[in-house]
Every structure is written in C-alpha cells, then in structure tokens.
Design a protein around this motif. Structure first.
Motif, PDB file in Angstrom:
ATOM      1  N   ARG A 168       0.834  -1.204   0.000  1.00  0.00           N
ATOM      2  CA  ARG A 168       0.000   0.000   0.000  1.00  0.00           C
ATOM      3  C   ARG A 168       0.868   1.254   0.000  1.00  0.00           C
ATOM      4  NH1 ARG A 168      -2.895   3.598   3.525  1.00  0.00           N
ATOM      5  NH2 ARG A 168      -4.941   4.100   2.625  1.00  0.00           N
ATOM      6  N   ASP A 169       1.930   1.234   0.796  1.00  0.00           N
ATOM      7  CA  ASP A 169       2.858   2.366   0.787  1.00  0.00           C
ATOM      8  C   ASP A 169       3.401   2.612  -0.627  1.00  0.00           C
ATOM      9  OD1 ASP A 169       2.607   2.675   3.521  1.00  0.00           O
ATOM     10  OD2 ASP A 169       4.469   1.604   3.990  1.00  0.00           O
TER      11      ASP A 169
ATOM     12  N   LEU B  72       2.169   1.856  -3.540  1.00  0.00           N
ATOM     13  CA  LEU B  72       1.156   2.375  -4.462  1.00  0.00           C
ATOM     14  C   LEU B  72       0.838   3.836  -4.177  1.00  0.00           C
ATOM     15  CD1 LEU B  72      -1.128  -0.778  -4.465  1.00  0.00           C
ATOM     16  CD2 LEU B  72       0.077   0.130  -6.464  1.00  0.00           C
ATOM     17  N   LEU B  73       0.554   4.142  -2.918  1.00  0.00           N
ATOM     18  CA  LEU B  73       0.175   5.510  -2.577  1.00  0.00           C
ATOM     19  C   LEU B  73       1.339   6.472  -2.792  1.00  0.00           C
ATOM     20  CD1 LEU B  73      -2.030   4.960   0.611  1.00  0.00           C
ATOM     21  CD2 LEU B  73      -2.753   5.245  -1.763  1.00  0.00           C
ATOM     22  N   GLN B  74       2.551   6.036  -2.451  1.00  0.00           N
ATOM     23  CA  GLN B  74       3.698   6.911  -2.665  1.00  0.00           C
ATOM     24  C   GLN B  74       4.001   7.085  -4.154  1.00  0.00           C
ATOM     25  OE1 GLN B  74       7.183   6.434  -0.213  1.00  0.00           O
ATOM     26  NE2 GLN B  74       5.994   5.727   1.543  1.00  0.00           N
TER      27      GLN B  74
ATOM     28  N   ILE C 256       1.740   7.357  -6.451  1.00  0.00           N
ATOM     29  CA  ILE C 256       0.807   8.408  -6.858  1.00  0.00           C
ATOM     30  C   ILE C 256       1.320   9.774  -6.413  1.00  0.00           C
ATOM     31  CG2 ILE C 256      -1.543   9.291  -6.592  1.00  0.00           C
ATOM     32  CD1 ILE C 256      -2.376   6.316  -6.052  1.00  0.00           C
ATOM     33  N   GLU C 257       1.728   9.865  -5.146  1.00  0.00           N
ATOM     34  CA  GLU C 257       2.172  11.158  -4.614  1.00  0.00           C
ATOM     35  C   GLU C 257       3.444  11.650  -5.302  1.00  0.00           C
ATOM     36  OE1 GLU C 257       0.380  13.039  -2.725  1.00  0.00           O
ATOM     37  OE2 GLU C 257      -1.141  11.449  -2.617  1.00  0.00           O
TER      38      GLU C 257
ATOM     39  N   LEU D 127      -2.770   1.749 -10.567  1.00  0.00           N
ATOM     40  CA  LEU D 127      -1.849   2.821 -10.190  1.00  0.00           C
ATOM     41  C   LEU D 127      -1.840   3.927 -11.237  1.00  0.00           C
ATOM     42  CD1 LEU D 127       0.461   4.061  -8.526  1.00  0.00           C
ATOM     43  CD2 LEU D 127       2.031   2.524  -9.741  1.00  0.00           C
TER      44      LEU D 127
ATOM     45  N   ALA E 111      -5.021   5.968 -11.199  1.00  0.00           N
ATOM     46  CA  ALA E 111      -5.070   6.897 -10.064  1.00  0.00           C
ATOM     47  C   ALA E 111      -4.200   8.115 -10.327  1.00  0.00           C
ATOM     48  CB  ALA E 111      -4.634   6.188  -8.786  1.00  0.00           C
TER      49      ALA E 111
ATOM     50  N   ARG F 105      -5.284  12.213 -10.713  1.00  0.00           N
ATOM     51  CA  ARG F 105      -4.720  13.217  -9.805  1.00  0.00           C
ATOM     52  C   ARG F 105      -3.865  14.254 -10.521  1.00  0.00           C
ATOM     53  NH1 ARG F 105      -3.451  11.901  -4.537  1.00  0.00           N
ATOM     54  NH2 ARG F 105      -2.509  13.997  -4.543  1.00  0.00           N
TER      55      ARG F 105
END
Length: 347
Positions: free
Chosen positions: A28-29, A31-33, A35-36, A66, A69, A73
């Motif tokens: 999860r880290d 994937l979310l990182q 995106i960020e 990914l 997303a 964004r």
C-alpha cells in the motif's frame, strides 16, 4: 538527430519491504507513494511517471490501477510502464484496461511492453495460464500476445458477433472502450540491437534500459547509441506514418547536501564505470550510474552518446527513500542539471 532529450521522466522500480531505512514498508505504501511522487513530479515540471512491472516480487505487478489513479490526480504528466512482461498478459483484457486508463488520462498513457526480464518464478507465465504454443518459445509467445493486443487497441474486430444479441449483425466485434492515439504510444523494451530493429519494423517506439544483453567491447553509451541509430534507420525504411520516440534510462543522483552524501557518497567512488557480466546466459553490458556534483554530472551526461541520441530520459529513482527525498532529487535535477544541458523542464 535530436540534440538533447526533449522530455524527462522518472522510473520507479516500486520496491517495498521492511528493510532498515525503508520508507516504503508495505505494498500500500508503494502504491500511494507512487501516486504522490507523480503529483510532486508534475509540480516540479518533470514530464513522465513510469513504473517497473515485476511479478512474484515486492514491486508493482498490476500497473493499471496505479496509472489510472495518477491520471485522475494529474493533468499534464505522462504515465506509463517500463515494462509490462507480455508473456503474462491476456491481450484483450489488457487492451480494455489500457484504453480505459488512457481515456481517464486524456491521452497521456505511454505503455512500455516487452518479452520480460529475469524473474524469481521458474515459469511464472504458466502459473498465470499462459504457455507457448507448439513450436513457440516464451519470447515468441510474448510477441504473439503483443500482436493481438495492438490489433485490439486499434479498434479492429476480435470476436464474432452473435446475431441474436447484435441486432442481426455479423462480423467481428472490437473490444470496448478504445482510445484514439493509443496505438502510437506503445513502446518495446529492447535489450539488443536486433530487437530494436524489430520494434521499428513493427511500428513501436523504442525503450532502452540501463543494460543490453550483448557486448561488443565498446562503452555502454556507444553501444546503446548504435542501437538507437539502427532503430531510426529501420523506422525510416518501414515508412510508418508518425515520428517515433526513443527513451533511455539512467541512474542520476546529484549530491548537493549531507543527506545525499550519506546515501550515495560511497557509491560515487565505485559506480562510475560500465559493468560487463552474464545475464540469462548472455554476455551483457550494464550502464554506469551518474553520482556526484550537479555540474560534473551535467558535463558527463552531455558526453553520453545514447542520452544525446534519445528524445526521452528516464531517471531511475531510489523509491524506498520515500516521496520527499525523491521529489528533492528530481527538483535538483530539474534545477541544476536539466538547464545546463538545454533540456526544457515543463515547470
């Protein structure tokens, strides 16, 4: 020949794990990182966010969620893969996913595909249900999957219509959705000069990494520049109706503060040259890393024949150091290295 890369992107290998110092502890880290970091890269002016795809490993394995997303964004940055292993793919399902992602992005998807690279699984594609047909090897199967995928994203028919449910219609139905322009944004990850020529003949852009599975004794950048030249010559001979793109990957790590020196100071002393070794039974040449003061790196990259021959430079990032560090790294490259080489960063 393009004198300098016109686009700069980052390439994340998407590693995650609980190693000491890792700021990417879980999937999860990662994937979310991812995106960020793409959002931060767009704000800096970087042109592309690309992700390595590896199965049976703690890396990105299913890229389309990914990439979708990231598309939702962001508004300008390209997003893509480097590369999807086509041995593993259902070509028609992949065509649907790719088209949907490209539509969400407004036509910003740049999809790198290939036969794949060495992997942890002994025969991973077979576990996914894909085995070569009689007379095929895994590379031929990957190319067969690629041919059907490209046929489908072009909107061509792939399945016979059932007149009972198609208003009496017959013929072949295309998958839905399709996305205009996507067929021209498919890249082949070529590890040799021969496969680069094949990619040009097929009408795919060229994605060349930091290694080639061949060695002629010349420095890596010169061998890769020869690969690019052969690709461009084959493209011109094939007469495709659009201009191709060519990317190369490099590890570029500017050292500007104590944090950079802590992470990469020792590597700077040993990573400044090519390496030659065996990979999958083939003598291979691996490109060097660029680590040091920004001014020195700019001078060295200006002498890199393949970087100068390409139109897109992908910067491999140490993703396990987290979003903040990698955003700083990209900002330092955009501020201190890109202008010195005449690269235009879209700030």
């Amino acid at each position: 020949m393009t004198p300098h890369p016109q686009r700069i992107g980052f390439l994340s290998f998407g590693h995650w794990g609980r190693a000491q110092g890792s700021r990417v502890q879980t999937a999860r880290d990662a994937l979310l990182q991812g995106i960020e970091l793409a959002v931060a890269a767009e704000e800096i002016g970087i042109d592309g966010a690309f992700f390595r795809v590896h199965h049976f490993a703690r890396q990105q394995a299913a890229p389309f969620p990914l990439l979708s997303a990231i598309a939702a964004r962001t508004s300008r940055i390209e997003m893509g893969t480097g590369v999807i292993d086509m041995r593993y793919e259902n070509p028609l399902y992949m065509a649907e996913e790719a088209a949907a992602t490209d539509l969400i992005s407004g036509g910003r998807l740049q999809l790198g595909i290939s036969r794949g690279s060495p992997e942890p699984a002994l025969n991973g594609a077979a576990a996914f249900g894909y085995v070569p047909a009689d007379g095929e090897d895994p590379a031929a199967m990957a190319r067969r999957h690629t041919e059907l995928f490209r046929h489908a994203i072009a909107g061509r028919g792939v399945a016979p219509a059932d007149p009972a449910y198609a208003g009496g219609g017959t013929g072949l139905l295309p998958v839905q959705p399709t996305s205009p322009g996507l067929p021209e944004r498919i890249w082949w990850g070529a590890g040799t000069r021969k496969t680069a020529v094949w990619a040009a003949e097929q009408g795919m852009n060229l994605m060349s990494s930091t290694l080639l599975t061949e060695d002629t004794g010349v420095p890596f950048d010169q061998l890769q520049a020869e690969q690019i030249q052969l690709f461009r010559e084959a493209w011109a001979a094939a007469g495709h109706g659009f201009e191709p793109r060519v990317s190369v990957s490099r590890s570029v790590l500017p050292v500007v503060d104590d944090e950079d020196r802590h992470y990469f100071g020792l590597r700077a002393q040993v990573d400044g040259r090519d390496q030659v070794g065996m990979l999958d039974g083939a003598l291979s040449r691996f490109g060097r890393s660029y680590i040091g003061e920004p001014d020195a790196l700019a001078e060295e990259l200006a002498k890199d024949a393949a970087v100068q021959a390409a139109d897109t430079l992908m910067l491999t990032v140490p993703n396990q150091l987290g979003v903040d560090y990698n955003a700083k790294l990209l900002a330092n490259i955009a501020e201190h290295i890109a202008p010195a080489l005449g690269w235009k960063v879209n700030a």
